[in-house]
Design a protein around this motif. Sequence first.
Motif, PDB file in Angstrom:
ATOM      1  N   MET A  94     -15.776  26.608  33.302  1.00  0.00           N
ATOM      2  CA  MET A  94     -15.487  25.384  32.584  1.00  0.00           C
ATOM      3  C   MET A  94     -15.619  24.170  33.502  1.00  0.00           C
ATOM      4  O   MET A  94     -16.205  23.166  33.118  1.00  0.00           O
ATOM      5  CB  MET A  94     -14.085  25.436  31.986  1.00  0.00           C
ATOM      6  N   ALA A  95     -15.080  24.239  34.709  1.00  0.00           N
ATOM      7  CA  ALA A  95     -15.103  23.098  35.616  1.00  0.00           C
ATOM      8  C   ALA A  95     -16.529  22.684  35.954  1.00  0.00           C
ATOM      9  O   ALA A  95     -16.823  21.487  36.027  1.00  0.00           O
ATOM     10  CB  ALA A  95     -14.318  23.414  36.884  1.00  0.00           C
ATOM     11  N   ASP A  96     -17.414  23.665  36.116  1.00  0.00           N
ATOM     12  CA  ASP A  96     -18.805  23.328  36.438  1.00  0.00           C
ATOM     13  C   ASP A  96     -19.476  22.563  35.300  1.00  0.00           C
ATOM     14  O   ASP A  96     -20.240  21.625  35.533  1.00  0.00           O
ATOM     15  CB  ASP A  96     -19.609  24.593  36.755  1.00  0.00           C
ATOM     16  N   VAL A  97     -19.178  22.953  34.071  1.00  0.00           N
ATOM     17  CA  VAL A  97     -19.739  22.256  32.903  1.00  0.00           C
ATOM     18  C   VAL A  97     -19.248  20.815  32.878  1.00  0.00           C
ATOM     19  O   VAL A  97     -20.037  19.872  32.699  1.00  0.00           O
ATOM     20  CB  VAL A  97     -19.348  22.989  31.597  1.00  0.00           C
ATOM     21  N   LEU A  98     -17.960  20.621  33.088  1.00  0.00           N
ATOM     22  CA  LEU A  98     -17.397  19.270  33.051  1.00  0.00           C
ATOM     23  C   LEU A  98     -17.917  18.430  34.215  1.00  0.00           C
ATOM     24  O   LEU A  98     -18.216  17.246  34.039  1.00  0.00           O
ATOM     25  CB  LEU A  98     -15.875  19.339  33.045  1.00  0.00           C
ATOM     26  N   ARG A  99     -18.043  19.023  35.399  1.00  0.00           N
ATOM     27  CA  ARG A  99     -18.616  18.286  36.540  1.00  0.00           C
ATOM     28  C   ARG A  99     -20.048  17.841  36.246  1.00  0.00           C
ATOM     29  O   ARG A  99     -20.450  16.740  36.617  1.00  0.00           O
ATOM     30  CB  ARG A  99     -18.597  19.159  37.798  1.00  0.00           C
ATOM     31  N   SER A 100     -20.805  18.703  35.563  1.00  0.00           N
ATOM     32  CA  SER A 100     -22.186  18.323  35.244  1.00  0.00           C
ATOM     33  C   SER A 100     -22.219  17.141  34.286  1.00  0.00           C
ATOM     34  O   SER A 100     -23.090  16.275  34.391  1.00  0.00           O
ATOM     35  CB  SER A 100     -22.969  19.509  34.681  1.00  0.00           C
ATOM     36  N   HIS A 101     -21.272  17.062  33.352  1.00  0.00           N
ATOM     37  CA  HIS A 101     -21.196  15.909  32.439  1.00  0.00           C
ATOM     38  C   HIS A 101     -20.957  14.625  33.241  1.00  0.00           C
ATOM     39  O   HIS A 101     -21.570  13.592  32.959  1.00  0.00           O
ATOM     40  CB  HIS A 101     -20.067  16.080  31.416  1.00  0.00           C
ATOM     41  N   VAL A 102     -20.058  14.698  34.212  1.00  0.00           N
ATOM     42  CA  VAL A 102     -19.751  13.532  35.053  1.00  0.00           C
ATOM     43  C   VAL A 102     -20.972  13.126  35.857  1.00  0.00           C
ATOM     44  O   VAL A 102     -21.308  11.941  35.944  1.00  0.00           O
ATOM     45  CB  VAL A 102     -18.539  13.828  35.967  1.00  0.00           C
ATOM     46  N   THR A 103     -21.661  14.104  36.432  1.00  0.00           N
ATOM     47  CA  THR A 103     -22.846  13.819  37.233  1.00  0.00           C
ATOM     48  C   THR A 103     -23.939  13.169  36.386  1.00  0.00           C
ATOM     49  O   THR A 103     -24.518  12.150  36.774  1.00  0.00           O
ATOM     50  CB  THR A 103     -23.376  15.107  37.882  1.00  0.00           C
ATOM     51  N   VAL A 104     -24.211  13.733  35.232  1.00  0.00           N
ATOM     52  CA  VAL A 104     -25.251  13.197  34.339  1.00  0.00           C
ATOM     53  C   VAL A 104     -24.900  11.777  33.892  1.00  0.00           C
ATOM     54  O   VAL A 104     -25.766  10.900  33.831  1.00  0.00           O
ATOM     55  CB  VAL A 104     -25.461  14.133  33.129  1.00  0.00           C
ATOM     56  N   ALA A 105     -23.627  11.535  33.607  1.00  0.00           N
ATOM     57  CA  ALA A 105     -23.199  10.210  33.133  1.00  0.00           C
ATOM     58  C   ALA A 105     -23.220   9.171  34.246  1.00  0.00           C
ATOM     59  O   ALA A 105     -23.298   7.977  33.982  1.00  0.00           O
ATOM     60  CB  ALA A 105     -21.803  10.301  32.534  1.00  0.00           C
ATOM     61  N   GLY A 106     -23.118   9.613  35.491  1.00  0.00           N
ATOM     62  CA  GLY A 106     -23.103   8.666  36.608  1.00  0.00           C
ATOM     63  C   GLY A 106     -21.700   8.349  37.093  1.00  0.00           C
ATOM     64  O   GLY A 106     -21.505   7.402  37.842  1.00  0.00           O
ATOM     65  N   GLY A 107     -20.714   9.120  36.679  1.00  0.00           N
ATOM     66  CA  GLY A 107     -19.340   8.921  37.125  1.00  0.00           C
ATOM     67  C   GLY A 107     -18.374   9.216  36.005  1.00  0.00           C
ATOM     68  O   GLY A 107     -18.743   9.188  34.823  1.00  0.00           O
ATOM     69  N   PRO A 108     -17.116   9.494  36.351  1.00  0.00           N
ATOM     70  CA  PRO A 108     -16.150   9.874  35.320  1.00  0.00           C
ATOM     71  C   PRO A 108     -15.863   8.785  34.305  1.00  0.00           C
ATOM     72  O   PRO A 108     -15.558   9.075  33.152  1.00  0.00           O
ATOM     73  CB  PRO A 108     -14.894  10.244  36.117  1.00  0.00           C
ATOM     74  N   GLU A 109     -15.982   7.530  34.702  1.00  0.00           N
ATOM     75  CA  GLU A 109     -15.687   6.447  33.766  1.00  0.00           C
ATOM     76  C   GLU A 109     -16.823   6.198  32.779  1.00  0.00           C
ATOM     77  O   GLU A 109     -16.660   5.448  31.825  1.00  0.00           O
ATOM     78  CB  GLU A 109     -15.379   5.169  34.537  1.00  0.00           C
ATOM     79  N   LEU A 110     -17.952   6.843  32.985  1.00  0.00           N
ATOM     80  CA  LEU A 110     -19.113   6.627  32.122  1.00  0.00           C
ATOM     81  C   LEU A 110     -19.369   7.786  31.167  1.00  0.00           C
ATOM     82  O   LEU A 110     -20.355   7.779  30.442  1.00  0.00           O
ATOM     83  CB  LEU A 110     -20.353   6.385  32.989  1.00  0.00           C
ATOM     84  N   VAL A 111     -18.488   8.768  31.153  1.00  0.00           N
ATOM     85  CA  VAL A 111     -18.674   9.950  30.315  1.00  0.00           C
ATOM     86  C   VAL A 111     -18.461   9.629  28.848  1.00  0.00           C
ATOM     87  O   VAL A 111     -19.101  10.191  27.987  1.00  0.00           O
ATOM     88  CB  VAL A 111     -17.723  11.090  30.763  1.00  0.00           C
TER      89      VAL A 111
END
Length: 80
Positions: A1-18
């Motif tokens: 699960m954590a890897d999936v969520l980290r990939s969302h953050v990476t693709v978005a460009g940061g946690p505030e952009l998810v």
Amino acid sequence: MADVLRSHVTVAGGPELVNDGPDTAPSKRILRAHPAYRKVVDGPDAIELLGLGALRTACPHLDAWLKRLESGSDSRDRSC
């Protein structure tokens, strides 16, 4: 699960952009990865475990907002 969520953050460009829509909000993404997630209970627990310092480092908008609150200043334009 954590890897999936980290990939969302990476693709978005940061946690505030998810958060780019009601169906893709962070809580909705977490629910898809972990259906037992309870936002009201687990969200604050996650923040406590991570720590405010780590959140401020990862989230510059949050850090700036907290600094404004801590300083007691309000930089919003109230002339409208």
